[in-house]
Design a protein around this motif. Structure first.
Motif, short mmCIF file in Angstrom:
data_model
loop_
_atom_site.label_atom_id
_atom_site.label_comp_id
_atom_site.label_asym_id
_atom_site.label_seq_id
_atom_site.Cartn_x
_atom_site.Cartn_y
_atom_site.Cartn_z
N GLU A 207 0.83 -1.20 0.00
CA GLU A 207 0.00 0.00 0.00
C GLU A 207 0.87 1.25 0.00
O GLU A 207 0.61 2.21 -0.72
CB GLU A 207 -0.92 -0.01 1.23
CG GLU A 207 -1.91 1.13 1.27
CD GLU A 207 -2.82 1.06 2.48
OE1 GLU A 207 -3.38 2.11 2.83
OE2 GLU A 207 -2.98 -0.03 3.08
N ASP B 181 1.01 4.21 -3.14
CA ASP B 181 0.55 5.59 -2.98
C ASP B 181 1.04 6.15 -1.64
O ASP B 181 0.32 6.09 -0.63
CB ASP B 181 -0.97 5.66 -3.06
CG ASP B 181 -1.52 7.08 -3.13
OD1 ASP B 181 -0.80 8.04 -2.75
OD2 ASP B 181 -2.68 7.23 -3.55
N GLU C 295 1.52 9.20 -0.47
CA GLU C 295 0.76 10.31 0.13
C GLU C 295 -0.50 9.81 0.83
O GLU C 295 -0.81 10.24 1.94
CB GLU C 295 0.41 11.36 -0.93
CG GLU C 295 1.64 12.11 -1.45
CD GLU C 295 2.48 12.73 -0.35
OE1 GLU C 295 1.91 13.36 0.57
OE2 GLU C 295 3.72 12.59 -0.41
N ARG C 296 -1.22 8.91 0.19
CA ARG C 296 -2.42 8.35 0.82
C ARG C 296 -2.05 7.55 2.06
O ARG C 296 -2.73 7.60 3.08
CB ARG C 296 -3.19 7.49 -0.17
CG ARG C 296 -4.61 7.20 0.35
CD ARG C 296 -5.38 6.32 -0.58
NE ARG C 296 -5.24 5.00 0.04
CZ ARG C 296 -5.51 3.86 -0.53
NH1 ARG C 296 -5.91 3.82 -1.75
NH2 ARG C 296 -5.38 2.74 0.10
N THR D 33 -3.28 8.31 5.97
CA THR D 33 -4.04 7.31 6.72
C THR D 33 -3.35 6.91 8.02
O THR D 33 -4.01 6.80 9.06
CB THR D 33 -4.24 6.04 5.85
OG1 THR D 33 -4.90 6.41 4.64
CG2 THR D 33 -5.06 5.00 6.59
#
Length: 137
Positions: free
Chosen positions: A43, A47, A49-50, A54
């Motif tokens: 994960e 991405d 930044e995501r 999170t």
């Protein structure tokens, strides 16, 4: 994500922030089940930044196979986990005490709840203030 020089992404938190992460339970991230240790690294790779949005400043559970049970490079009580006992390290879990040493063996499936610290090319997801949730031989 692995090269010769130990690298942190995006950067290692300050000493003050690290101290907070290793001594205070951060807000719990709502999750339906513990995150698979390898999937968490995938994960991040997909991405960044995501991932940061999170997981930074959160406490959550990770599950995987114990690869190394013993002190980390700073001699702190630790556990490295992977998707198999001889696999790459996908998470480094750093504990406040070494109580888990007598409960976990290499090859056991573990679930650990901890505070997110940083991502690293050598250790994957680095977590502090860890607590052992479960162990399956």
């Amino acid at each position: 994500m692995h090269n010769e020089t130990l690298t942190f992404y995006p950067a290692h938190p300050s000493g003050e922030k690290t101290h907070l992460i290793e001594t205070v339970a951060m807000p719990i991230l709502r999750q339906n089940a513990p995150f698979d240790v390898r999937a968490l690294c995938n994960e991040f790779a997909a991405d960044e930044e995501r991932f940061y949005a999170t997981y930074v400043d959160k406490r959550f559970e990770i599950t995987g196979i114990a690869k190394t049970v013993g002190p980390d490079i700073h001699n702190k009580p630790s556990l490295e986990i992977s998707d198999r006992a001889d696999g790459p390290t996908y998470a480094l879990m750093i504990f406040p005490t070494d109580d888990h040493y007598r409960k976990v063996k290499v090859g056991d499936r573990v679930t650990v709840r901890a505070n997110y610290l940083v991502m690293s090319n050598h250790y994957g997801t680095v977590m502090k203030y860890s607590e052992l949730v479960s162990v399956e031989a």
